[in-house]
Design a protein around this motif. Structure first.
Motif, PDB file in Angstrom:
ATOM      1  N   UNK A 267       0.834  -1.188   0.000  1.00 56.26           N
ATOM      2  CA  UNK A 267       0.000   0.000   0.000  1.00 56.26           C
ATOM      3  C   UNK A 267       0.876   1.249   0.000  1.00 56.26           C
ATOM      4  N   UNK A 268       0.349   2.382  -0.417  1.00 58.00           N
ATOM      5  CA  UNK A 268       1.104   3.634  -0.295  1.00 58.00           C
ATOM      6  C   UNK A 268       1.363   3.969   1.164  1.00 58.00           C
ATOM      7  N   UNK A 269       2.376   4.775   1.443  1.00 58.77           N
ATOM      8  CA  UNK A 269       2.645   5.148   2.838  1.00 58.77           C
ATOM      9  C   UNK A 269       1.460   5.868   3.456  1.00 58.77           C
ATOM     10  N   UNK A 270       1.233   5.589   4.729  1.00 62.25           N
ATOM     11  CA  UNK A 270       0.089   6.177   5.424  1.00 62.25           C
ATOM     12  C   UNK A 270       0.272   7.685   5.586  1.00 62.25           C
ATOM     13  N   UNK A 271      -0.837   8.376   5.523  1.00 63.72           N
ATOM     14  CA  UNK A 271      -0.793   9.824   5.706  1.00 63.72           C
ATOM     15  C   UNK A 271      -0.566  10.174   7.170  1.00 63.72           C
ATOM     16  N   UNK A 272       0.091  11.287   7.382  1.00 58.99           N
ATOM     17  CA  UNK A 272       0.326  11.746   8.750  1.00 58.99           C
ATOM     18  C   UNK A 272      -0.997  12.196   9.371  1.00 58.99           C
ATOM     19  N   UNK A 273      -1.232  11.911  10.648  1.00 58.84           N
ATOM     20  CA  UNK A 273      -2.475  12.350  11.286  1.00 58.84           C
ATOM     21  C   UNK A 273      -2.574  13.865  11.311  1.00 58.84           C
ATOM     22  N   UNK A 274      -3.774  14.408  11.200  1.00 56.01           N
ATOM     23  CA  UNK A 274      -3.920  15.869  11.178  1.00 56.01           C
ATOM     24  C   UNK A 274      -3.530  16.495  12.505  1.00 56.01           C
ATOM     25  N   UNK A 275      -3.014  17.680  12.436  1.00 57.10           N
ATOM     26  CA  UNK A 275      -2.609  18.411  13.626  1.00 57.10           C
ATOM     27  C   UNK A 275      -3.851  18.920  14.351  1.00 57.10           C
ATOM     28  N   UNK A 276      -4.054  18.561  15.620  1.00 59.00           N
ATOM     29  CA  UNK A 276      -5.251  19.019  16.325  1.00 59.00           C
ATOM     30  C   UNK A 276      -5.303  20.534  16.510  1.00 59.00           C
ATOM     31  N   UNK A 277      -4.155  21.207  16.453  1.00 58.99           N
ATOM     32  CA  UNK A 277      -4.164  22.660  16.630  1.00 58.99           C
ATOM     33  C   UNK A 277      -4.589  23.397  15.367  1.00 58.99           C
ATOM     34  N   UNK A 278      -4.510  22.734  14.215  1.00 52.28           N
ATOM     35  CA  UNK A 278      -4.908  23.375  12.969  1.00 52.28           C
ATOM     36  C   UNK A 278      -6.304  22.898  12.582  1.00 52.28           C
ATOM     37  N   UNK A 279      -7.001  23.701  11.821  1.00 45.71           N
ATOM     38  CA  UNK A 279      -8.343  23.339  11.376  1.00 45.71           C
ATOM     39  C   UNK A 279      -9.376  24.310  11.915  1.00 45.71           C
ATOM     40  N   UNK A 280     -10.624  23.928  11.771  1.00 45.81           N
ATOM     41  CA  UNK A 280     -11.758  24.749  12.178  1.00 45.81           C
ATOM     42  C   UNK A 280     -12.483  24.041  13.315  1.00 45.81           C
ATOM     43  N   UNK A 284     -18.585  21.959  20.105  1.00 51.38           N
ATOM     44  CA  UNK A 284     -18.637  20.638  20.739  1.00 51.38           C
ATOM     45  C   UNK A 284     -17.261  19.997  20.872  1.00 51.38           C
ATOM     46  N   UNK A 285     -16.249  20.597  20.305  1.00 46.59           N
ATOM     47  CA  UNK A 285     -14.903  20.065  20.391  1.00 46.59           C
ATOM     48  C   UNK A 285     -14.414  19.388  19.132  1.00 46.59           C
ATOM     49  N   UNK A 286     -15.266  19.242  18.149  1.00 46.90           N
ATOM     50  CA  UNK A 286     -14.854  18.601  16.899  1.00 46.90           C
ATOM     51  C   UNK A 286     -13.987  19.556  16.096  1.00 46.90           C
ATOM     52  N   UNK A 288     -12.553  20.289  12.330  1.00 49.09           N
ATOM     53  CA  UNK A 288     -12.777  20.025  10.905  1.00 49.09           C
ATOM     54  C   UNK A 288     -11.605  20.577  10.108  1.00 49.09           C
ATOM     55  N   UNK A 289     -11.273  19.889   9.037  1.00 51.21           N
ATOM     56  CA  UNK A 289     -10.153  20.313   8.206  1.00 51.21           C
ATOM     57  C   UNK A 289     -10.518  21.447   7.266  1.00 51.21           C
ATOM     58  N   UNK A 290     -11.775  21.507   6.847  1.00 51.07           N
ATOM     59  CA  UNK A 290     -12.214  22.508   5.881  1.00 51.07           C
ATOM     60  C   UNK A 290     -13.437  23.241   6.403  1.00 51.07           C
ATOM     61  N   UNK A 291     -13.676  24.457   5.911  1.00 51.91           N
ATOM     62  CA  UNK A 291     -14.886  25.174   6.345  1.00 51.91           C
ATOM     63  C   UNK A 291     -16.164  24.465   5.939  1.00 51.91           C
ATOM     64  N   UNK A 292     -16.134  23.791   4.806  1.00 46.02           N
ATOM     65  CA  UNK A 292     -17.325  23.062   4.385  1.00 46.02           C
ATOM     66  C   UNK A 292     -17.669  21.921   5.323  1.00 46.02           C
ATOM     67  N   UNK A 293     -16.642  21.260   5.898  1.00 44.06           N
ATOM     68  CA  UNK A 293     -16.910  20.202   6.871  1.00 44.06           C
ATOM     69  C   UNK A 293     -17.583  20.751   8.119  1.00 44.06           C
ATOM     70  N   UNK A 294     -17.139  21.924   8.554  1.00 39.43           N
ATOM     71  CA  UNK A 294     -17.748  22.541   9.730  1.00 39.43           C
ATOM     72  C   UNK A 294     -19.190  22.949   9.451  1.00 39.43           C
ATOM     73  N   UNK A 295     -19.458  23.410   8.237  1.00 44.42           N
ATOM     74  CA  UNK A 295     -20.819  23.801   7.871  1.00 44.42           C
ATOM     75  C   UNK A 295     -21.738  22.595   7.799  1.00 44.42           C
ATOM     76  N   UNK A 296     -21.264  21.479   7.282  1.00 46.36           N
ATOM     77  CA  UNK A 296     -22.085  20.274   7.232  1.00 46.36           C
ATOM     78  C   UNK A 296     -22.283  19.657   8.609  1.00 46.36           C
ATOM     79  N   UNK A 297     -21.335  19.903   9.506  1.00 43.07           N
ATOM     80  CA  UNK A 297     -21.445  19.353  10.853  1.00 43.07           C
ATOM     81  C   UNK A 297     -22.416  20.146  11.723  1.00 43.07           C
ATOM     82  N   UNK A 298     -22.623  21.405  11.399  1.00 42.85           N
ATOM     83  CA  UNK A 298     -23.442  22.292  12.252  1.00 42.85           C
ATOM     84  C   UNK A 298     -24.856  21.769  12.490  1.00 42.85           C
TER      85      UNK A 298
END
Length: 305
Positions: A267-280, A284-286, A288-298
């Motif tokens: 398999x291809x090398x695994x992706x690095x886990x996302x940095x918890x300090x970066x993102x939106x 509730x504590x979740x 999200x990597x993108x603004x669209x993810x935060x909008x769909x989660x709302x």
């Protein structure tokens, strides 16, 4: 037919010994002229031009075979432009019919164990969806369609709704692992292609698939972003797996079937886990990597209810 171009399977920094060995292997096919035999391929003309050689009918005895844009051969759709999009859509339609016919009696039947439903999905649906993928050159929209159908089927089999997925923060990869599938559709297609490459490499030298793989058409390719060929896609597969396989070593490695099967399963090398300090961040504590993810989660966020 010309000798195979060294740029297809041999790196530019290869030594003279490696180049001599590669060219000696490709000379086997130099005297097999496909144009003088039953296969004739023309790189000139356009499919929209009636006078183009691509639109000329083929006479076979007393019968005449007309030129068409696409046809079905052994269950696969062959298109004149060499692309796989029509075959992908055909397999999606077939797999959707198979899954729909078994959805109520099998996949939504909670009296059957999850292992039994998983085996039925692999044997009946996934094999139909990925039929003939060894020769596919799927584009990014094709892979997205295949992955979307696969994840939707996994949702139904596991029995987790979209609302439960958002509330419990369950990813599609986690649900697939619950079902016993630890890879996505792109990884399965890559494995099938590599296994087929090894099979062709072990064929006798007079077999047509091997002659076509190491052969080269006399027409030159355009310089303005030519389409990827199957050999270009397979070279990307060899470079993407971990550890990668050098382009000048795959032929010798493919001669050992059991060892090559392990190479194809990489398999291809695994992706690095996302940095918890970066993102939106949500209330509730979740994260999200993108603004669209935060909008769909709302709408499903418990903090907003």
């Amino acid at each position: 037919m010309k000798e195979c171009s060294r740029s297809l399977f041999l790196p530019s920094n290869a030594t003279s010994v490696e180049e001599d060995r590669f060219l000696a292997r490709s000379r086997i096919y130099s005297d097999m002229d496909l144009e003088e035999r039953w296969l004739r391929i023309s790189g000139r003309g356009s499919k929209d031009d009636p006078s183009s050689p691509m639109n000329e009918p083929v006479s076979l005895g007393e019968s005449t075979i007309e030129a068409v844009d696409s046809f079905t051969y052994l269950g696969s759709v062959i298109h004149r432009d060499g692309q796989s999009s029509q075959d992908v859509q055909s397999c999606l339609a077939k797999a959707s019919r198979v899954f729909g016919s078994l959805r109520v009696p099998a996949f939504e039947n909670r009296s059957l164990s999850l292992c039994c439903r998983h085996r039925a999905y692999i044997a009946l649906v996934l094999t139909t969806l990925l039929y003939g993928t060894e020769t596919w050159m799927p584009k990014a929209p094709d892979l997205r369609s295949l992955n979307a159908f696969h994840h939707q089927c996994v949702h139904i089999i596991v029995g987790i709704s979209r609302r439960d997925q958002w509330d419990n923060r369950v990813t599609s990869i986690t649900m697939a692992r619950t079902l016993g599938i630890d890879c996505d559709v792109a990884d399965i297609i890559r494995e099938y292609r590599l296994r087929w490459l090894g099979h062709v490499g072990r064929m006798n030298d007079d077999r047509m698939p091997k002659r076509v793989l190491f052969g080269e058409l006399p027409a030159t390719r355009p310089h303005h972003g030519p389409r990827k060929r199957w050999c270009d896609v397979i070279m990307d597969d060899l470079r993407s797996i971990s550890p990668p396989v050098p382009s000048d070593c795959w032929f010798d490695a493919a001669q050992d079937r059991s060892a090559w099967r392990q190479v194809a399963h990489r398999r291809p090398p695994a992706r690095a886990p996302p940095d918890p300090d970066s993102g939106f961040h949500c209330a509730c504590g979740k994260v999200c990597r993108r603004p669209g993810d935060l909008k769909r989660h709302a709408p499903y966020c418990k903090a907003n209810s």
